[in-house]
Every structure is written in C-alpha cells, then in structure tokens.
Design a protein around this motif. Structure first.
Motif, PDB file in Angstrom:
ATOM      1  N   PRO A  26       0.843  -1.208   0.000  1.00  0.00           N
ATOM      2  CA  PRO A  26       0.000   0.000   0.000  1.00  0.00           C
ATOM      3  C   PRO A  26       0.878   1.258   0.000  1.00  0.00           C
ATOM      4  O   PRO A  26       1.664   1.485   0.922  1.00  0.00           O
ATOM      5  CB  PRO A  26      -0.814  -0.117   1.282  1.00  0.00           C
ATOM      6  N   GLY A  27       0.807   2.011  -1.080  1.00  0.00           N
ATOM      7  CA  GLY A  27       1.627   3.211  -1.224  1.00  0.00           C
ATOM      8  C   GLY A  27       2.952   2.953  -1.917  1.00  0.00           C
ATOM      9  O   GLY A  27       3.613   3.879  -2.379  1.00  0.00           O
ATOM     10  N   GLY A  28       3.355   1.706  -2.018  1.00  0.00           N
ATOM     11  CA  GLY A  28       4.649   1.369  -2.592  1.00  0.00           C
ATOM     12  C   GLY A  28       4.743   1.583  -4.094  1.00  0.00           C
ATOM     13  O   GLY A  28       5.838   1.675  -4.641  1.00  0.00           O
ATOM     14  N   MET A  29       3.623   1.658  -4.762  1.00  0.00           N
ATOM     15  CA  MET A  29       3.628   1.828  -6.220  1.00  0.00           C
ATOM     16  C   MET A  29       3.254   3.252  -6.642  1.00  0.00           C
ATOM     17  O   MET A  29       3.089   3.513  -7.828  1.00  0.00           O
ATOM     18  CB  MET A  29       2.668   0.823  -6.868  1.00  0.00           C
ATOM     19  N   LYS A  30       3.159   4.158  -5.695  1.00  0.00           N
ATOM     20  CA  LYS A  30       2.766   5.530  -6.008  1.00  0.00           C
ATOM     21  C   LYS A  30       3.724   6.125  -7.049  1.00  0.00           C
ATOM     22  O   LYS A  30       4.932   6.140  -6.860  1.00  0.00           O
ATOM     23  CB  LYS A  30       2.774   6.382  -4.743  1.00  0.00           C
ATOM     24  N   ALA A  68       6.624 -26.079 -12.505  1.00  0.00           N
ATOM     25  CA  ALA A  68       7.265 -25.327 -13.577  1.00  0.00           C
ATOM     26  C   ALA A  68       8.149 -24.233 -13.012  1.00  0.00           C
ATOM     27  O   ALA A  68       7.805 -23.584 -12.027  1.00  0.00           O
ATOM     28  CB  ALA A  68       6.205 -24.714 -14.494  1.00  0.00           C
ATOM     29  N   ALA A  69       9.298 -24.047 -13.647  1.00  0.00           N
ATOM     30  CA  ALA A  69      10.169 -22.908 -13.375  1.00  0.00           C
ATOM     31  C   ALA A  69       9.848 -21.862 -14.439  1.00  0.00           C
ATOM     32  O   ALA A  69       9.913 -22.154 -15.640  1.00  0.00           O
ATOM     33  CB  ALA A  69      11.631 -23.320 -13.439  1.00  0.00           C
ATOM     34  N   VAL A  70       9.486 -20.678 -13.987  1.00  0.00           N
ATOM     35  CA  VAL A  70       9.008 -19.643 -14.904  1.00  0.00           C
ATOM     36  C   VAL A  70       9.944 -18.443 -14.800  1.00  0.00           C
ATOM     37  O   VAL A  70      10.069 -17.822 -13.732  1.00  0.00           O
ATOM     38  CB  VAL A  70       7.559 -19.228 -14.550  1.00  0.00           C
ATOM     39  N   LYS A  71      10.618 -18.125 -15.898  1.00  0.00           N
ATOM     40  CA  LYS A  71      11.501 -16.968 -15.947  1.00  0.00           C
ATOM     41  C   LYS A  71      10.701 -15.790 -16.450  1.00  0.00           C
ATOM     42  O   LYS A  71      10.011 -15.867 -17.475  1.00  0.00           O
ATOM     43  CB  LYS A  71      12.692 -17.260 -16.866  1.00  0.00           C
ATOM     44  N   VAL A  72      10.771 -14.688 -15.716  1.00  0.00           N
ATOM     45  CA  VAL A  72       9.948 -13.511 -15.982  1.00  0.00           C
ATOM     46  C   VAL A  72      10.850 -12.298 -16.191  1.00  0.00           C
ATOM     47  O   VAL A  72      11.873 -12.149 -15.515  1.00  0.00           O
ATOM     48  CB  VAL A  72       8.998 -13.255 -14.781  1.00  0.00           C
ATOM     49  N   ARG A  73      10.464 -11.437 -17.113  1.00  0.00           N
ATOM     50  CA  ARG A  73      11.120 -10.137 -17.281  1.00  0.00           C
ATOM     51  C   ARG A  73      10.220  -9.103 -16.628  1.00  0.00           C
ATOM     52  O   ARG A  73       9.047  -8.972 -16.978  1.00  0.00           O
ATOM     53  CB  ARG A  73      11.318  -9.803 -18.753  1.00  0.00           C
ATOM     54  N   GLN A  74      10.780  -8.395 -15.680  1.00  0.00           N
ATOM     55  CA  GLN A  74      10.038  -7.388 -14.921  1.00  0.00           C
ATOM     56  C   GLN A  74      10.626  -6.011 -15.236  1.00  0.00           C
ATOM     57  O   GLN A  74      11.846  -5.836 -15.196  1.00  0.00           O
ATOM     58  CB  GLN A  74      10.199  -7.688 -13.435  1.00  0.00           C
ATOM     59  N   VAL A  75       9.771  -5.060 -15.556  1.00  0.00           N
ATOM     60  CA  VAL A  75      10.227  -3.689 -15.783  1.00  0.00           C
ATOM     61  C   VAL A  75       9.451  -2.769 -14.849  1.00  0.00           C
ATOM     62  O   VAL A  75       8.231  -2.666 -14.935  1.00  0.00           O
ATOM     63  CB  VAL A  75      10.060  -3.247 -17.253  1.00  0.00           C
ATOM     64  N   TYR A  76      10.199  -2.138 -13.941  1.00  0.00           N
ATOM     65  CA  TYR A  76       9.642  -1.200 -12.970  1.00  0.00           C
ATOM     66  C   TYR A  76       9.941   0.201 -13.492  1.00  0.00           C
ATOM     67  O   TYR A  76      11.098   0.547 -13.745  1.00  0.00           O
ATOM     68  CB  TYR A  76      10.307  -1.438 -11.613  1.00  0.00           C
ATOM     69  N   ARG A  77       8.886   0.997 -13.679  1.00  0.00           N
ATOM     70  CA  ARG A  77       9.036   2.355 -14.209  1.00  0.00           C
ATOM     71  C   ARG A  77       8.547   3.371 -13.184  1.00  0.00           C
ATOM     72  O   ARG A  77       7.449   3.226 -12.649  1.00  0.00           O
ATOM     73  CB  ARG A  77       8.234   2.506 -15.496  1.00  0.00           C
ATOM     74  N   SER A  78       9.368   4.384 -12.965  1.00  0.00           N
ATOM     75  CA  SER A  78       8.987   5.478 -12.070  1.00  0.00           C
ATOM     76  C   SER A  78       9.503   6.779 -12.680  1.00  0.00           C
ATOM     77  O   SER A  78      10.143   6.767 -13.738  1.00  0.00           O
ATOM     78  CB  SER A  78       9.600   5.274 -10.676  1.00  0.00           C
ATOM     79  N   SER A  79       9.257   7.885 -11.996  1.00  0.00           N
ATOM     80  CA  SER A  79       9.736   9.171 -12.497  1.00  0.00           C
ATOM     81  C   SER A  79      11.263   9.218 -12.525  1.00  0.00           C
ATOM     82  O   SER A  79      11.843  10.040 -13.219  1.00  0.00           O
ATOM     83  CB  SER A  79       9.187  10.304 -11.628  1.00  0.00           C
ATOM     84  N   GLU A  80      11.905   8.322 -11.810  1.00  0.00           N
ATOM     85  CA  GLU A  80      13.373   8.270 -11.769  1.00  0.00           C
ATOM     86  C   GLU A  80      13.954   7.408 -12.891  1.00  0.00           C
ATOM     87  O   GLU A  80      15.165   7.274 -13.005  1.00  0.00           O
ATOM     88  CB  GLU A  80      13.826   7.734 -10.414  1.00  0.00           C
ATOM     89  N   GLY A  81      13.094   6.789 -13.691  1.00  0.00           N
ATOM     90  CA  GLY A  81      13.575   5.939 -14.783  1.00  0.00           C
ATOM     91  C   GLY A  81      12.988   4.554 -14.685  1.00  0.00           C
ATOM     92  O   GLY A  81      11.907   4.353 -14.141  1.00  0.00           O
TER      93      GLY A  81
END
Length: 136
Positions: free
Chosen positions: A70-74, A93-106
């Motif tokens: 809560p609030g962590g994704m603001k 299953a082993a699942v490989k995931v690509r995660q992209v976190y975008r914020s005002s900092e990049g």
C-alpha cells in the motif's frame, strides 16, 4: 483434423494458466492489492524480495506485503512478461519472468524466477526469487 496431441493442448493450457498468474502478480502490484498478491502463493511458499529479504510461508509474505505494497507503487508501474517456462514435472514449472519497474526516476529491469506448482488444478507461486538485472 488437428495434429496437436492431447499432451500438447494440456501443456498450452498450463502455460496460459501460468501466464494468468504472472498477470495477476502484475495487476495486484500495480493496483496495490496485497490480499490478491498473497492469494497467489501456496501456504508454505518461499519468497525472496528484490531487496534480498527472505520470507518463509504465506503469513510472512502477507505481513511483509501489507507493509510495503500500500503506497509502494505511487507514481510507478511494473510490467511482467513470461520469457520461458520449464516444466520440471507436469505439475511443477520454473518460470523466468522479465520485470520492468518504471517510475519518475527511470526504469529498473528485474528477472524474477517463479517456481510454480499446480495445486487442485490451479497454478500457485511456490518458491520465488526477484533479482535485478544490471546490464540492460
């Protein structure tokens, strides 16, 4: 007449269900829904956060998630893309995931590994590790 075997159709169905779990992880994080996120895990799951915090069991995962989500994704968003699924057994299953976190900092790219198990017909997060990617 289809040349696709029953096993191939079952495998494709499992991959689609796994993708839905990964999409639910994305949805729950972007919308700050800790109960939805925690509900994706087995009761005895293991989770290692991107910051290296080790959590054992759904209760520990829940306590941590209810503190940070809560609030962590603001002002930010995250996307998850399934890159590869390796079936260890038909129900694991082993699942490989690509995660992209975008914020005002990049943006920051991560490469989570989700080991998932099929429990009562549903795929569940079982042992997961979130890791940053340094060179992308």
């Amino acid at each position: 007449m289809s040349t696709q075997t029953i096993d191939d159709r079952a495998r494709q169905s499992d991959i689609a269900a796994i993708r839905q779990v990964v999409a639910a992880v994305e949805h729950s994080q972007n919308n700050e829904l800790p109960d939805e996120f925690v509900g994706l895990f087995r009761a005895d799951a293991i989770w290692t956060t991107g910051g290296g915090k080790r959590l054992f069991g759904r209760d520990a995962i829940s306590a941590f998630t209810h503190k940070v989500l809560p609030g962590g994704m603001k002002g930010s968003t995250v996307t998850f893309e399934v890159e590869h699924v390796l079936f260890i057994r038909p129900d694991v299953a082993a699942v490989k995931v690509r995660q992209v976190y975008r914020s005002s900092e990049g943006q920051e790219v991560g490469t989570p590994m989700f080991v998932m198990s099929k429990e009562d017909g549903q795929w569940r997060l079982t042992a997961c590790q979130n890791t940053s990617v340094l060179d992308e």
